[in-house]
Design an enzyme around this catalytic site. Structure first.
Site, PDB file in Angstrom:
ATOM      1  CB  THR A 299      13.890  -4.430   0.775  1.00 37.62           C
ATOM      2  OG1 THR A 299      13.910  -4.566   2.203  1.00 37.62           O
ATOM      3  CG2 THR A 299      12.725  -3.541   0.355  1.00 37.62           C
TER       4      THR A 299
ATOM      5  CD  GLU B 245       6.492 -12.741  -3.615  1.00 34.62           C
ATOM      6  OE1 GLU B 245       5.550 -13.179  -2.926  1.00 34.62           O
ATOM      7  OE2 GLU B 245       6.620 -11.549  -3.924  1.00 34.62           O
TER       8      GLU B 245
ATOM      9  CD  GLU C 136      -2.715  -1.246   2.492  1.00 37.84           C
ATOM     10  OE1 GLU C 136      -2.623  -0.352   3.372  1.00 37.84           O
ATOM     11  OE2 GLU C 136      -3.554  -2.159   2.520  1.00 37.84           O
TER      12      GLU C 136
ATOM     13  CB  THR D 126       3.590  -7.440 -10.627  1.00 36.62           C
ATOM     14  OG1 THR D 126       4.677  -6.773  -9.996  1.00 36.62           O
ATOM     15  CG2 THR D 126       4.067  -8.121 -11.898  1.00 36.62           C
TER      16      THR D 126
ATOM     17  CD  GLU E  99      17.980  -2.775   2.236  1.00 40.29           C
ATOM     18  OE1 GLU E  99      16.874  -2.949   1.682  1.00 40.29           O
ATOM     19  OE2 GLU E  99      19.003  -2.501   1.588  1.00 40.29           O
TER      20      GLU E  99
ATOM     21  N   GLY F  73       4.830  -1.217   2.985  1.00 43.17           N
ATOM     22  CA  GLY F  73       5.470  -2.152   2.050  1.00 43.17           C
ATOM     23  C   GLY F  73       6.146  -3.259   2.830  1.00 43.17           C
TER      24      GLY F  73
HETATM   25  C1  FAD Z   1       8.310  -3.052  -9.998  1.00 40.90           C
HETATM   26  C2  FAD Z   1       7.679  -3.442  -8.700  1.00 40.90           C
HETATM   27  C3  FAD Z   1       6.758  -4.479  -8.672  1.00 40.90           C
HETATM   28  C4  FAD Z   1       6.130  -4.825  -7.473  1.00 40.90           C
HETATM   29  N1  FAD Z   1       5.149  -5.788  -7.480  1.00 40.90           N
HETATM   30  C5  FAD Z   1       4.421  -5.980  -6.343  1.00 40.90           C
HETATM   31  C6  FAD Z   1       3.271  -6.836  -6.360  1.00 40.90           C
HETATM   32  O1  FAD Z   1       2.942  -7.479  -7.380  1.00 40.90           O
HETATM   33  N2  FAD Z   1       2.520  -6.939  -5.220  1.00 40.90           N
HETATM   34  C7  FAD Z   1       2.833  -6.249  -4.094  1.00 40.90           C
HETATM   35  O2  FAD Z   1       2.114  -6.386  -3.123  1.00 40.90           O
HETATM   36  N3  FAD Z   1       3.926  -5.443  -4.052  1.00 40.90           N
HETATM   37  C8  FAD Z   1       4.705  -5.284  -5.145  1.00 40.90           C
HETATM   38  N4  FAD Z   1       5.795  -4.446  -5.107  1.00 40.90           N
HETATM   39  C9  FAD Z   1       6.104  -3.736  -3.874  1.00 40.90           C
HETATM   40  C10 FAD Z   1       7.377  -4.206  -3.193  1.00 40.90           C
HETATM   41  O3  FAD Z   1       7.233  -5.493  -2.672  1.00 40.90           O
HETATM   42  C11 FAD Z   1       7.721  -3.151  -2.147  1.00 40.90           C
HETATM   43  O4  FAD Z   1       8.125  -1.984  -2.850  1.00 40.90           O
HETATM   44  C12 FAD Z   1       8.792  -3.603  -1.191  1.00 40.90           C
HETATM   45  O5  FAD Z   1       8.317  -4.640  -0.378  1.00 40.90           O
HETATM   46  C13 FAD Z   1       9.311  -2.455  -0.307  1.00 40.90           C
HETATM   47  O6  FAD Z   1       8.268  -1.758   0.280  1.00 40.90           O
HETATM   48  P1  FAD Z   1       8.240  -0.143   0.199  1.00 40.90           P
HETATM   49  O7  FAD Z   1       8.378   0.208  -1.236  1.00 40.90           O
HETATM   50  O8  FAD Z   1       7.051   0.339   0.920  1.00 40.90           O
HETATM   51  O9  FAD Z   1       9.557   0.313   0.917  1.00 40.90           O
HETATM   52  P2  FAD Z   1       9.724   0.609   2.500  1.00 40.90           P
HETATM   53  O10 FAD Z   1       9.170  -0.505   3.281  1.00 40.90           O
HETATM   54  O11 FAD Z   1       9.217   1.976   2.768  1.00 40.90           O
HETATM   55  O12 FAD Z   1      11.296   0.603   2.628  1.00 40.90           O
HETATM   56  C14 FAD Z   1      12.136   1.723   2.290  1.00 40.90           C
HETATM   57  C15 FAD Z   1      13.577   1.344   2.653  1.00 40.90           C
HETATM   58  O13 FAD Z   1      13.652   1.107   4.063  1.00 40.90           O
HETATM   59  C16 FAD Z   1      14.191  -0.174   4.289  1.00 40.90           C
HETATM   60  N5  FAD Z   1      13.574  -0.785   5.465  1.00 40.90           N
HETATM   61  C17 FAD Z   1      12.259  -0.937   5.747  1.00 40.90           C
HETATM   62  N6  FAD Z   1      12.076  -1.607   6.881  1.00 40.90           N
HETATM   63  C18 FAD Z   1      13.325  -1.898   7.356  1.00 40.90           C
HETATM   64  C19 FAD Z   1      13.829  -2.575   8.490  1.00 40.90           C
HETATM   65  N7  FAD Z   1      12.995  -3.136   9.388  1.00 40.90           N
HETATM   66  N8  FAD Z   1      15.166  -2.683   8.646  1.00 40.90           N
HETATM   67  C20 FAD Z   1      16.006  -2.149   7.735  1.00 40.90           C
HETATM   68  N9  FAD Z   1      15.599  -1.491   6.634  1.00 40.90           N
HETATM   69  C21 FAD Z   1      14.281  -1.372   6.443  1.00 40.90           C
HETATM   70  C22 FAD Z   1      13.852  -0.972   3.046  1.00 40.90           C
HETATM   71  O14 FAD Z   1      14.699  -2.097   2.904  1.00 40.90           O
HETATM   72  C23 FAD Z   1      14.058   0.068   1.970  1.00 40.90           C
HETATM   73  O15 FAD Z   1      15.409   0.154   1.641  1.00 40.90           O
HETATM   74  C24 FAD Z   1       6.470  -4.138  -6.281  1.00 40.90           C
HETATM   75  C25 FAD Z   1       7.430  -3.120  -6.318  1.00 40.90           C
HETATM   76  C26 FAD Z   1       8.026  -2.764  -7.509  1.00 40.90           C
HETATM   77  C27 FAD Z   1       9.025  -1.648  -7.503  1.00 40.90           C
END
Ligand code: FAD
Length: 382
Positions: A367, A244, A127, A158, A369, A131
């Site tokens: 991610t 996955e 959302e 996706t 991380e 993430g």
């Molecule tokens: C091209 C693409 C396709 C995708 N497809 C899907 C899909 O089909 N379905 C779906 O549901 N999602 C999908 N995603 C979403 C993807 O899984 C998320 O972007 C990802 O899980 C990270 O979440 P966020 O973007 O909210 O980043 P955030 O959670 O906001 O993270 C930002 C940064 O903070 C770091 N961080 C966060 N928490 C911690 C922690 N506890 N310790 C250390 N570092 C931390 C992260 O590693 C990252 O570097 C997709 C994303 C992209 C870009």
């Protein structure tokens, strides 16, 4: 070295699938990137050839293929381009939920269509505000007599624009403590009232892949579309994430192998100072280093795939494989582009697209991380 799980039937599959993709995908891939969509006719052709969810039971159109088939299909799709990731997502990430947790009635309604390409699937976890922290999702599903009323927004999904069926991660009990106990999985079909697609997102790479926002405004979903039990959604996600993340690692190593193949060919042909680029020691050392790392990654990945096929719990190893191979693919993309010189920065050369596509693998499916946090937990550090 050939992996232990690769048998003659897998080699046959690879040969016929590669031939199929050379005819049906390679010539059109640049066009699909421009159109930012993979035509449904291609999905249907994949279905006709048995390349969609071959692991399903025969009664649903599959042929009980083992995970080795999935590995080959994902590798060959990746050889064409990472922009075909939505096919692997459908085959090996979303449909497995329907098969594992669906009722007989749900399976009869959906699974056969998933093998023909009539039904393309997506999974909506992320959302705008949540993430990595999945338990923090806000999309709610309020139960009435025979419906759930869904409200919320998903992003980065996706297959989001063209999916016929979306597996939505939502809260059926927003007050649950701990929060993850309130999570359920609800299947939303494309014509559901109150369900709309937001904009198709402009991405750095994966241009052929539709990635979108999804909006639920009092979306009315029959209670019969609940997958599994209410409040169990988080556990289902944890169970399925191993596969996955493995799929992402498989794609990363396949992309590395493709980039090395392209670059070795290029440096042999390109001349500078009256010699081939390949004859410079720097080129040889760079390629020797990358080849070594890719083979090390391949060996660890294959061992992890074998353990996954034996239904072993390899969450730690999969997390290791996911972060390590996706950091490697970024490095290989950068080094291979450098060895192409200025041509490597030109869209005409495949390495340029590979360079744009590689970084996202370290972000999605959890991610890198988050992967390291899981490993640390498995090491007893948390
Ligand atoms: C091209 C693409 C396709 C995708 N497809 C899907 C899909 O089909 N379905 C779906 O549901 N999602 C999908 N995603 C979403 C993807 O899984 C998320 O972007 C990802 O899980 C990270 O979440 P966020 O973007 O909210 O980043 P955030 O959670 O906001 O993270 C930002 C940064 O903070 C770091 N961080 C966060 N928490 C911690 C922690 N506890 N310790 C250390 N570092 C931390 C992260 O590693 C990252 O570097 C997709 C994303 C992209 C870009």
């Amino acid at each position: 070295m050939k992996a232990g799980y690769i048998k003659e039937e897998h080699e046959i599959l690879r040969k016929s699938l590669r031939q199929f993709l050379e005819k049906e995908a390679y010539p059109y891939f640049k066009e699909w990137e421009k159109q930012k969509a993979i035509p449904r006719s291609f999905w249907k052709k994949l279905g006709q050839q048995g390349y969609l969810c071959p692991w399903l039971d025969e009664e649903y159109g599959g042929f009980n293929a083992d995970f080795g088939y999935s590995v080959i299909i994902n590798e060959e799709m990746e050889r064409v381009g990472t922009g075909l990731i939505g096919i692997g997502l459908h085959n090996d990430i979303v449909v497995p939920y329907l098969s594992a947790y669906g009722t007989e009635d749900q399976k009869k309604r959906w699974l056969s269509k998933c093998t023909t390409g009539e039904c393309v699937t997506a999974i909506a976890m992320t959302e705008p505000g949540a993430g990595s922290d999945l338990a923090a999702v806000k999309t709610s599903a309020q139960k009435t007599e025979d419906h759930y009323i869904l409200n919320g927004e998903k992003t980065f999904i996706t297959n989001g624009t063209y999916a016929d069926l979306v597996l939505v991660v939502c809260k059926t009990d927003p007050k649950a403590s701990p929060a993850h106990k309130g999570i359920s999985l609800i299947v939303v079909e494309k014509d559901t009232p109150g369900f709309t697609r937001g904009k198709q997102l402009e991405k750095v790479g994966l241009h052929s892949q539709d990635t979108s926002e999804l909006i639920f405004e009092d979306a009315k979903v029959p209670t019969s579309n609940l997958l599994g039990k209410e409040g169990e959604g988080f556990y289902y996600l944890m169970n399925q994430l191993q596969q996955e993340r493995l799929i992402v690692g498989i794609g990363a190593i396949a992309a590395c192998e493709r980039m090395l193949e392209l670059t070795i060919q290029y440096v042999k042909e390109r001349q500078a100072f009256g010699r081939s680029i390949a004859s410079f020691q720097n080129t040889q050392f760079k390629l020797a280093e990358m080849q070594t790392e890719v083979e090390i990654g391949r060996t660890f990945l294959d061992r992890t795939i074998e353990a996954h096929m034996q239904a072993e719990d390899v969450v730690k190893q999969v997390s290791m494989a996911k972060w390590w191979t996706t950091e490697l693919v970024k490095k290989v993309a950068l080094e291979c582009m450098q060895l192409h010189g200025g041509y490597g920065y030109m869209e005409e050369y495949e390495i340029a697209r590979r360079f744009r596509d590689a970084p996202v693998t370290a972000i999605y499916a959890g991610t890198n991380e988050v992967m390291k946090s899981i490993i640390a937990k498995k090491m007893g550090l948390v």
